[in-house]
Design a protein around this motif. Sequence first.
Motif, short mmCIF file in Angstrom:
data_model
loop_
_atom_site.label_atom_id
_atom_site.label_comp_id
_atom_site.label_asym_id
_atom_site.label_seq_id
_atom_site.Cartn_x
_atom_site.Cartn_y
_atom_site.Cartn_z
N MET A 237 0.84 -1.20 0.00
CA MET A 237 0.00 0.00 0.00
C MET A 237 0.88 1.25 0.00
O MET A 237 0.58 2.23 -0.68
CB MET A 237 -0.93 -0.01 1.22
N VAL B 40 2.06 1.93 -3.48
CA VAL B 40 1.01 2.51 -4.33
C VAL B 40 0.81 3.98 -3.98
O VAL B 40 0.75 4.85 -4.86
CB VAL B 40 -0.32 1.72 -4.15
N ILE B 41 0.72 4.28 -2.66
CA ILE B 41 0.43 5.65 -2.22
C ILE B 41 1.60 6.58 -2.55
O ILE B 41 1.40 7.70 -3.02
CB ILE B 41 0.13 5.65 -0.70
N HIS C 214 3.77 6.23 -4.94
CA HIS C 214 3.75 6.37 -6.38
C HIS C 214 2.74 7.43 -6.81
O HIS C 214 2.93 8.16 -7.76
CB HIS C 214 3.39 5.01 -7.00
N LEU C 215 1.65 7.50 -6.03
CA LEU C 215 0.56 8.41 -6.36
C LEU C 215 0.85 9.83 -5.93
O LEU C 215 0.56 10.78 -6.65
CB LEU C 215 -0.73 7.90 -5.69
#
Lengths: 162, 162
Positions: free
Chosen positions: A153, A156-157, A159-160
């Motif tokens: 997670m 992903v975060i 990367h965002l």
Amino acid sequence: MTKSKRVLLSIILRLLAFGATVAAMVVMVTSHDSAQVLNLTFTAKYSNDPVFKYFVIAEGIASAYSLIVLLITCSQNSLWRLILILDLVIAMLLTSSISAAVAIAHVGKKGNSHAGWLPICGQVPKFCDHVSGALIAGSIAPILYLLIVLSSMHSVITHLFL
Amino acid sequence: MTKSKRVLLSIILRLLAFGATVAAMVVMVTSHDSAQVLNLTFTAKYSNDPVFKYFVIAEGIASAYSLIVLLITCSQNSLWRLILILDLVIAMLLTSSISAAVAIAHVGKKGNSHAGWLPICGQVPKFCDHVSGALIAGSIAPILYLLIVLSSMHSVITHLFL
């Protein structure tokens, strides 16, 4: 953290989780002891309790899953969404199986005087030692899977938002 | 799915989870029955077993957490990363508590002839009915929290890749 470092961390965590679940499964399956009570032989083994059987099955599923994901991670990574969901499900499965097994092991060790359930560890100490070992190994696995999910997670975060 | 629909879905899931954990807690705490065995009064209540106490505490923590997050969601949303991690921890806590409670309830209902633990539900059926009700309500909560975590992860991933 670079992508290669993240992949390495994930592989290390999965290898440790694989080791923990295999150890928990093997130690639980080999737990066996017998005692003489009133001239009757009383045998204790994991398969006498449905919760310990569930524990072994859950650890087996998690071991197989860890191995498959390790092989997939080394080849390609397009299934990461599915893997993230399955990691979460495996974390919950492992949490469920260890909690249920600890609950039964606690009755085996301490008994429950209100319900009239006597402790059995005095009669079959070898069995209880094995079960304790399996539970210690088994309790590491859901923590490792929680870390794997949090790490995925985080990737992903980050990367965002960074 | 638009952002407002996602927020609405999250609020509905959290309200349902709050209802399930409060119901599980109340039904477990009010479980009480007594029976006469050999002229002795045998009282069954949740506080006689540490696992049922753990279940009540876990449901209480989850209820309080659901309520706090519902209030936070309605005001502002900057803490979503922390909430995502805590959702995951609460999902595992609820999974752990329901699994342990089901394991003990199973012994209470079926006993374990190998360990010499007799079932008690024949003597205290009202207690067992209450516990069963609490376990049904309690088993819905971790599923709802799993859905909340998956929904939050879906939002993050969709935001990233679509």
